[in-house]
Write an enzyme that holds these catalytic residues in place. Structure first.
Site, mmCIF file in Angstrom:
data_model
loop_
_atom_site.group_PDB
_atom_site.id
_atom_site.type_symbol
_atom_site.label_atom_id
_atom_site.label_comp_id
_atom_site.label_asym_id
_atom_site.label_seq_id
_atom_site.Cartn_x
_atom_site.Cartn_y
_atom_site.Cartn_z
ATOM 1 C CD GLU A 37 57.643 40.702 39.504
ATOM 2 O OE1 GLU A 37 58.509 40.482 38.640
ATOM 3 O OE2 GLU A 37 56.437 40.524 39.299
ATOM 4 C CB CYS A 48 43.096 32.981 41.247
ATOM 5 S SG CYS A 48 42.572 33.373 42.926
ATOM 6 C CB CYS A 87 46.158 35.105 39.470
ATOM 7 S SG CYS A 87 47.418 36.098 40.297
ATOM 8 N N GLY A 103 50.658 37.294 46.555
ATOM 9 C CA GLY A 103 50.266 36.705 47.830
ATOM 10 C C GLY A 103 48.873 37.080 48.297
ATOM 11 C CD GLU A 104 44.156 36.506 50.545
ATOM 12 O OE1 GLU A 104 43.813 36.707 49.373
ATOM 13 O OE2 GLU A 104 43.777 37.219 51.487
ATOM 14 C CB SER A 148 43.207 43.386 47.512
ATOM 15 O OG SER A 148 42.515 42.569 46.603
ATOM 16 C CB SER A 195 39.635 39.220 44.410
ATOM 17 O OG SER A 195 40.653 40.143 44.717
ATOM 18 C CG LEU A 196 32.341 38.578 44.347
ATOM 19 C CD1 LEU A 196 32.431 37.778 45.640
ATOM 20 C CD2 LEU A 196 31.149 39.542 44.399
ATOM 21 C CG ASN A 221 46.021 43.079 33.382
ATOM 22 O OD1 ASN A 221 45.823 43.984 32.588
ATOM 23 N ND2 ASN A 221 45.819 43.203 34.676
ATOM 24 C CB CYS A 234 45.594 43.242 38.422
ATOM 25 S SG CYS A 234 45.084 44.586 39.434
HETATM 26 N N1 SAH Z 1 45.371 37.751 46.855
HETATM 27 C C1 SAH Z 1 44.779 39.052 46.874
HETATM 28 C C2 SAH Z 1 45.653 40.162 46.328
HETATM 29 C C3 SAH Z 1 46.429 39.903 45.056
HETATM 30 S S1 SAH Z 1 45.597 39.927 43.510
HETATM 31 C C4 SAH Z 1 43.450 39.041 46.177
HETATM 32 O O1 SAH Z 1 43.090 38.010 45.616
HETATM 33 O O2 SAH Z 1 42.725 40.028 46.233
HETATM 34 C C5 SAH Z 1 45.116 41.572 43.177
HETATM 35 C C6 SAH Z 1 43.901 41.663 42.241
HETATM 36 O O3 SAH Z 1 44.240 41.315 40.883
HETATM 37 C C7 SAH Z 1 42.785 40.718 42.627
HETATM 38 O O4 SAH Z 1 41.548 41.360 42.538
HETATM 39 C C8 SAH Z 1 42.892 39.640 41.572
HETATM 40 O O5 SAH Z 1 41.707 38.929 41.442
HETATM 41 C C9 SAH Z 1 43.255 40.442 40.361
HETATM 42 N N2 SAH Z 1 43.834 39.670 39.274
HETATM 43 C C10 SAH Z 1 44.538 38.532 39.359
HETATM 44 N N3 SAH Z 1 44.917 38.119 38.126
HETATM 45 C C11 SAH Z 1 44.451 39.031 37.255
HETATM 46 C C12 SAH Z 1 44.552 39.197 35.833
HETATM 47 N N4 SAH Z 1 45.214 38.331 35.090
HETATM 48 N N5 SAH Z 1 43.946 40.271 35.284
HETATM 49 C C13 SAH Z 1 43.297 41.175 36.041
HETATM 50 N N6 SAH Z 1 43.190 41.091 37.376
HETATM 51 C C14 SAH Z 1 43.753 40.028 37.978
#
Ligand code: SAH
Length: 346
Positions: free
Chosen positions: A94, A118, A121, A165-166, A197, A220-221, A296, A339
């Site tokens: 997507e 994560c 996510c 993806g990462e 990211s 993404s900390l 989210n 996100c």
């Molecule tokens: N793998 C990469 C890019 C994809 S995620 C990364 O981790 O940065 C993009 C962003 O969305 C990241 O900052 C992630 O931590 C955040 N994210 C993932 N799940 C989420 C959620 N349910 N609500 C809000 N942000 C989320």
């Protein structure tokens, strides 16, 4: 037995020119085809009307064009668009178009699924199927650029690698896609308008620094305390915060480019003063910006958005420490485009 046809877009301009020379034609045909493939985004050989019918048939016999196809497009009430993109092997990823008054941002995927875990996510629930190739990443951007022109009357202005993806686990292909996006032969976009990211892969952050990449880095900390970060992002047990910080310090020393942190504040997970103090401590070594992202929900209720009071505490503490902070509201929630919600549900 039929031999498998090659993906023509895996060829460089030079290789295309050579192909024509080897087939007793002129090298410049290679340029023409290259232009069709990359500037005009041709999906078939048929449309290459400045080539003779024989040439087109000859190409057809030798190659395929593995173009992506936007299978389903959904539009949110806030203008956000989500594309379900079908790949040549029928897998789906997507990408999202996020409009504001002044910008159109494309949020693109770099892998089918994700190998990280994560807990908050939705994408982590799809296992990683494969890396996207450079064209598949580039095509997502072109599709969104077209939609931006069509629906908002302006070209795409920014790109974030925050889809599925990462990106740093598919580094070479992401880099090749960005090369194409920024080159004159592709979209000619400035790398300053692109943000990659990452959940934080120290070795790859060092590699990016050595490669002197010109795009922006976001990390993404979500927590600057190891035990907490490991509980929500289990790979943190391997890539710990000390390693991450050292890699980021190296990045800053090489690039002098500010680091953005993405951070969600969750109720009872990271919403205390101790959490924000740890964040301030973590960021101190380089100019930083913290994006506080709205959570989210992805169903099970384990994670809940923190109170406004907790968010205010983050904002106040960060501002007092002279760290730039923004509070980012989610877009496209009604179509699961925000996100962490990308999970091929449509
Ligand atoms: N793998 C990469 C890019 C994809 S995620 C990364 O981790 O940065 C993009 C962003 O969305 C990241 O900052 C992630 O931590 C955040 N994210 C993932 N799940 C989420 C959620 N349910 N609500 C809000 N942000 C989320």
């Amino acid at each position: 037995m039929e031999t498998k046809k090659k993906d023509i877009r895996a060829l460089t301009r030079e290789q295309l020119r050579d192909f024509f020379v080897q087939n007793e034609d002129k090298a410049f045909r290679g340029n023409q085809v290259y232009e069709w493939l990359w500037q005009k985004s041709a999906h078939s050989f048929e449309v290459m009307t400045n080539l003779s019918k024989e040439t087109r048939e000859m190409l057809e016999a030798n190659f395929v064009i593995n173009h992506i196809k936007v299978d389903v497009m959904q539009r949110s009430t806030d203008g956000t668009i989500k594309n379900a993109v079908r790949l040549h092997d029928d897998l789906v990823v997507e990408s999202v178009l996020i409009p504001t008054n002044t910008r159109t941002t494309a949020c693109v995927s770099s892998q089918v699924g994700c190998s990280l875990d994560c807990k908050f996510c939705a994408t982590s629930r799809l296992k990683r199927m494969r890396n996207l190739n450079p064209d598949e990443i580039y095509d997502q951007v072109v599709a969104i650029d077209n939609e931006s022109r069509l629906y908002f009357d302006r070209p795409l202005s920014n790109i974030v690698f925050m889809g599925m993806g990462e990106p740093l686990m598919n580094y070479n292909n992401v880099l090749k896609a960005i090369d194409k996006i920024t080159s004159k032969e592709g979209l000619g976009m400035s790398p300053k308008r692109i943000t990659v990211s990452t959940s934080g892969v120290p070795k790859m952050i060092r590699k990016m620094a050595d490669d002197q990449v010109k795009f922006n880095l976001a990390v993404s900390l979500h927590s600057a305390i190891d035990t907490i970060r490991t509980s929500i992002m289990p790979f943190n047990a391997t890539f710990t915060l000390v390693d991450l910080r050292e890699a980021l310090a190296y990045w800053y020393s090489k690039t002098k480019s500010r680091i953005t942190y993405e951070y969600v504040v969750w109720k009872d997970i990271n919403d205390t003063q101790k959490d924000v103090d740890a964040l301030v401590d973590f960021c101190r070594f380089a100019p930083s910006k913290v994006n506080l992202i709205e959570y989210n929900p992805i169903d099970d209720g384990e994670f809940q958005q923190a109170s406004n009071k907790a968010i205010d505490m983050y904002v106040n503490t960060l501002e007092r420490s002279r760290i730039v902070v923004t509070v980012r509201r989610s877009r496209g929630k009604d179509i699961d485009a925000a996100c962490g919600q990308l999970a091929n549900k449509a």
